[in-house]
Design a protein around this motif. Structure first.
Motif, PDB file in Angstrom:
ATOM      1  N   LEU A 330      39.488 130.603  34.331  1.00 33.98           N
ATOM      2  CA  LEU A 330      40.417 129.504  34.060  1.00 33.98           C
ATOM      3  C   LEU A 330      41.586 129.545  35.036  1.00 33.98           C
ATOM      4  O   LEU A 330      42.048 128.510  35.530  1.00 33.98           O
ATOM      5  N   ALA A 331      42.057 130.753  35.342  1.00 39.18           N
ATOM      6  CA  ALA A 331      43.192 130.897  36.265  1.00 39.18           C
ATOM      7  C   ALA A 331      42.789 130.481  37.674  1.00 39.18           C
ATOM      8  O   ALA A 331      43.555 129.828  38.391  1.00 39.18           O
ATOM      9  N   LYS A 332      41.564 130.844  38.074  1.00 38.02           N
ATOM     10  CA  LYS A 332      41.094 130.453  39.406  1.00 38.02           C
ATOM     11  C   LYS A 332      41.000 128.939  39.511  1.00 38.02           C
ATOM     12  O   LYS A 332      41.354 128.353  40.533  1.00 38.02           O
ATOM     13  N   ALA A 333      40.518 128.298  38.448  1.00 41.69           N
ATOM     14  CA  ALA A 333      40.421 126.836  38.456  1.00 41.69           C
ATOM     15  C   ALA A 333      41.817 126.222  38.561  1.00 41.69           C
ATOM     16  O   ALA A 333      42.018 125.234  39.267  1.00 41.69           O
ATOM     17  N   GLU A 334      42.769 126.822  37.855  1.00 42.64           N
ATOM     18  CA  GLU A 334      44.145 126.297  37.934  1.00 42.64           C
ATOM     19  C   GLU A 334      44.706 126.467  39.352  1.00 42.64           C
ATOM     20  O   GLU A 334      45.353 125.565  39.884  1.00 42.64           O
ATOM     21  N   LEU A 335      44.419 127.603  39.935  1.00 41.02           N
ATOM     22  CA  LEU A 335      44.876 127.872  41.301  1.00 41.02           C
ATOM     23  C   LEU A 335      44.307 126.836  42.270  1.00 41.02           C
ATOM     24  O   LEU A 335      45.022 126.307  43.117  1.00 41.02           O
ATOM     25  N   GLU A 336      43.029 126.552  42.095  1.00 44.60           N
ATOM     26  CA  GLU A 336      42.380 125.565  42.956  1.00 44.60           C
ATOM     27  C   GLU A 336      43.006 124.182  42.792  1.00 44.60           C
ATOM     28  O   GLU A 336      43.274 123.490  43.773  1.00 44.60           O
ATOM     29  N   ARG A 337      43.251 123.801  41.555  1.00 44.01           N
ATOM     30  CA  ARG A 337      43.889 122.491  41.310  1.00 44.01           C
ATOM     31  C   ARG A 337      45.256 122.433  41.987  1.00 44.01           C
ATOM     32  O   ARG A 337      45.626 121.434  42.579  1.00 44.01           O
ATOM     33  N   MET A 338      45.997 123.553  41.908  1.00 43.74           N
ATOM     34  CA  MET A 338      47.327 123.574  42.525  1.00 43.74           C
ATOM     35  C   MET A 338      47.221 123.430  44.033  1.00 43.74           C
ATOM     36  O   MET A 338      47.996 122.705  44.652  1.00 43.74           O
ATOM     37  N   GLN A 339      46.252 124.149  44.633  1.00 39.89           N
ATOM     38  CA  GLN A 339      46.108 124.098  46.089  1.00 39.89           C
ATOM     39  C   GLN A 339      45.674 122.713  46.540  1.00 39.89           C
ATOM     40  O   GLN A 339      46.134 122.209  47.552  1.00 39.89           O
ATOM     41  N   GLN A 340      44.805 122.078  45.758  1.00 40.68           N
ATOM     42  CA  GLN A 340      44.381 120.721  46.106  1.00 40.68           C
ATOM     43  C   GLN A 340      45.544 119.751  45.981  1.00 40.68           C
ATOM     44  O   GLN A 340      45.708 118.854  46.795  1.00 40.68           O
ATOM     45  N   GLY A 341      46.363 119.963  44.942  1.00 37.78           N
ATOM     46  CA  GLY A 341      47.534 119.107  44.755  1.00 37.78           C
ATOM     47  C   GLY A 341      48.472 119.181  45.942  1.00 37.78           C
ATOM     48  O   GLY A 341      49.113 118.195  46.308  1.00 37.78           O
ATOM     49  N   LYS A 342      48.571 120.379  46.558  1.00 27.56           N
ATOM     50  CA  LYS A 342      49.489 120.583  47.674  1.00 27.56           C
ATOM     51  C   LYS A 342      48.923 119.999  48.963  1.00 27.56           C
ATOM     52  O   LYS A 342      49.667 119.491  49.790  1.00 27.56           O
ATOM     53  N   ALA A 343      47.591 120.113  49.105  1.00 24.97           N
ATOM     54  CA  ALA A 343      46.983 119.731  50.380  1.00 24.97           C
ATOM     55  C   ALA A 343      47.110 118.227  50.623  1.00 24.97           C
ATOM     56  O   ALA A 343      47.281 117.447  49.719  1.00 24.97           O
TER      57      ALA A 343
END
Ligand code: FES
Ligand code: FE2
Lengths: 343, 72
Positions: A330-343
């Motif tokens: 779940l944390a990895k998925a959240e991390l990915e969402r955050m990185q996509q949000g930034k990109a």
């Protein structure tokens, strides 16, 4: 010039708690008309009640220069910062800048606001990543339904250490046989057991094979928009009618070294049986349950912060392994969402 | 205290002597396997304590008084 951003990891995300979930924050009685500052979920938050008793929560950080809003003055659904009087509404909008009327801060929504509900004597907060208008519903297990068949009491405590040690402890039924051998309810059962994991539509159950209703024999993990755990402990005969005693737990990080620990103690009873249990609970059972919970607290608080970096797990720890892996994903998925949000 | 550790969160007052005597008696009845109302009422009439209002326990008296005690 570049600003140094700390590198976020899945572990750091778990340490401060996953986003977009409901979390219990404190017992309802801790929030009154005066603003209260509480550290939870990696943030400092301010809570207060308006004239209708509704609880509001904002980041405890004034959008002007960062003074704590909790030092300000409540004006219904707004707080006026104590430093220069800037008024922030419960949805995060600045409604007035008295020192500079008409400035562009007025009408903007710079402060993060949180949706709050009160259920089962606790204040629950939806830990959204940004301001949202409508949170998903808070769904709790049947034991905590307001007009269900169960009666319950909340026990709230704060324990030193990372909240994930509390999760591990609850996902570890076998400790009942040892740590709680001397208790009013956990002297029974074999001291060896084989465990298995059973999936459910909202999580999974980690349970002993071939032993139920004897000791602490299973734990359920569930995600219904909030993470909670559930287990049953048989009551001794002195506990009267009503069958097993059910515990629903939910755990919220205060900081990496302090956890907010919520246990609802529930029984399926009504009429005189319910009233008798509630009477006995207040008169004596609460103290016995407290003594058992203290055994857990003392053990957990004495564990080194990095104890979980040097372990030799065996079959009884399958539930812990499963839960840690689930949370990590779940944390990895959240991390990915955050990185996509930034990109 | 650097953290919240309050053993009594459900109580609204210290237990009274009467409440503790009644609690003892109920637990003794339960321990003996008496889990029905008629049996509990008979047990209380045999061993005490008596009801705070009225002379003897009846099912109605018990229901009314325990409902009150449960919320006090
Ligand atoms: S810091 Fe709050 S008004 Fe200036
Ligand atoms: Fe325990």
């Amino acid at each position: 010039m570049t600003t140094q951003q700390p590198i976020l990891t899945a572990d750091a995300i778990l340490e401060r708690g996953l986003k977009n979930l409901w979390y219990p924050i404190c017992p309802s009685h801790m929030i009154g008309r005066e603003p209260v500052s509480l550290r939870r979920l990696g943030k400092k938050l301010v809570f207060w009640r308006d004239q209708d008793n509704k609880v509001h929560a904002l980041d405890d950080h004034c959008p002007h220069r960062g003074a704590p809003l909790s030092k300000g003055i409540v004006m219904g659904d707004r707080i006026a910062c104590g430093y220069h009087g800037v008024q922030v509404r419960c949805d995060g909008t600045v409604t007035r800048v008295p020192g500079s009327p008409g400035c562009k801060l007025e009408g903007s929504r710079p402060t993060q606001a949180y949706h709050i509900v009160e259920r089962n004597d606790a204040v629950w907060l939806y830990n959204a990543t940004e301001n949202i208008d409508t949170p998903p519903p808070l769904v709790l297990p049947a034991e905590l339904d307001a007009d269900g068949e169960f009666s319950s009491f909340l026990c709230y405590t704060e324990w030193k250490g990372d909240y994930r040690y509390v999760l591990d402890n609850v996902m570890d039924p076998m400790h009942g046989t040892y740590l709680h051998k001397q208790s009013h309810s956990m002297a029974e059962g074999d001291n060896t057991a084989a465990f298995r994991i059973r999936d459910t539509d909202r999580g999974f159950v980690f349970e002993k094979e071939g032993q139920r209703d004897v000791n602490f024999d299973w734990t359920e993990w569930a995600d219904t928009g909030t993470h909670w755990m559930r287990l049953e402990i048989p009551y001794p005969k002195t506990g009267g009618p009503g069958g097993n005693f059910v515990i629903v737990g939910s755990y919220t990080p205060i900081s990496p070294t302090l956890a907010a620990v919520f246990h609802w103690r529930c029984r399926k009873l009504d009429g005189w049986q319910r009233d008798t249990w509630r009477f006995l609970y207040r008169n004596r059972l609460e103290a016995r349950h407290w003594a058992v919970l203290e055994q857990d607290r003392v053990m957990l608080e004495d564990m080194e912060p990095d104890a979980n970096q040097n372990e030799h797990l065996y079959q009884h720890d399958m539930g812990i392994v499963r839960l840690r892996r689930h949370l990590k994903n779940l944390a990895k998925a959240e991390l990915e969402r955050m990185q996509q949000g930034k990109a | 205290m650097d953290r919240y550790l309050e053993p009594h969160q459900a109580r609204r007052h210290e237990p009274t002597q009467y409440e503790s005597l009644l609690g003892d008696a109920i637990e003794r009845a339960y321990a003996a396997g008496t889990h029905d109302l008629a049996g509990l009422v008979a047990y209380l009439n045999r061993t005490g304590p008596g009801p705070q209002e009225g002379e003897v326990w009846t099912e109605e008296v018990y229901k009314a008084q325990i409902a009150k005690l449960a919320e006090e």
